[in-house]
Design a protein around this motif. Sequence first.
Motif, mmCIF file in Angstrom:
data_model
loop_
_atom_site.group_PDB
_atom_site.id
_atom_site.type_symbol
_atom_site.label_atom_id
_atom_site.label_comp_id
_atom_site.label_asym_id
_atom_site.label_seq_id
_atom_site.Cartn_x
_atom_site.Cartn_y
_atom_site.Cartn_z
ATOM 1 N N LEU A 1 0.842 -1.192 0.000
ATOM 2 C CA LEU A 1 0.000 0.000 0.000
ATOM 3 C C LEU A 1 0.877 1.240 0.000
ATOM 4 O O LEU A 1 1.958 1.249 0.582
ATOM 5 C CB LEU A 1 -0.888 0.025 1.244
ATOM 6 C CG LEU A 1 -1.914 -1.082 1.386
ATOM 7 C CD1 LEU A 1 -2.584 -0.989 2.746
ATOM 8 C CD2 LEU A 1 -2.943 -1.005 0.289
ATOM 9 N N SER B 1 0.545 6.584 3.929
ATOM 10 C CA SER B 1 -0.451 7.616 4.177
ATOM 11 C C SER B 1 0.195 8.994 4.129
ATOM 12 O O SER B 1 1.352 9.166 4.494
ATOM 13 C CB SER B 1 -1.073 7.442 5.564
ATOM 14 O OG SER B 1 -1.710 6.206 5.671
ATOM 15 N N ARG C 1 -5.474 6.299 5.373
ATOM 16 C CA ARG C 1 -5.963 5.062 4.739
ATOM 17 C C ARG C 1 -7.103 4.422 5.520
ATOM 18 O O ARG C 1 -7.841 3.611 4.995
ATOM 19 C CB ARG C 1 -4.824 4.043 4.600
ATOM 20 C CG ARG C 1 -3.755 4.474 3.642
ATOM 21 C CD ARG C 1 -2.700 3.429 3.495
ATOM 22 N NE ARG C 1 -2.137 3.071 4.797
ATOM 23 C CZ ARG C 1 -1.207 2.160 4.983
ATOM 24 N NH1 ARG C 1 -0.736 1.483 3.971
ATOM 25 N NH2 ARG C 1 -0.735 1.909 6.184
#
Length: 138
Positions: free
Chosen positions: A6, A9, A15
Amino acid sequence: MPFGQLAPSTWPGERLGLPRSGPRSVARAGRRIAALAIDWALAYAASALFFSRDGFVNGIATTAIFVALQIVFIPTIGGSIGHRLVGLYVVPLTGGWVGPWRPIVRSILLGLVIPALVWDSDQRGFHDKVAGTVLVRG
């Protein structure tokens, strides 16, 4: 981006759908450390009162009391005594009540210390990730 990774952030909790600041935003390190110091001091005081002054025994007792206090107070008042004194709450990512199992898993892992030292870009320790919780400002 490779599969399974991912993007970090922009701010802690982005997130997770949490605000950048204010109520329900991810708790920052200063308050976390203050809460930990309060909880550890309470556990140490109880340990010193009821257990041997032997360093090893006292250390085990302090850790056990610390974990027990977390397990008792997270589902009943929304956080440990230290959390509440500095304005923090432990909440499940799914919303609602944290329930009994999340505090048990979170607290045992926290007692092992290492999971608390491993954070992601949302400032969630491994203990919170496994338990599905996040520590937020009140």
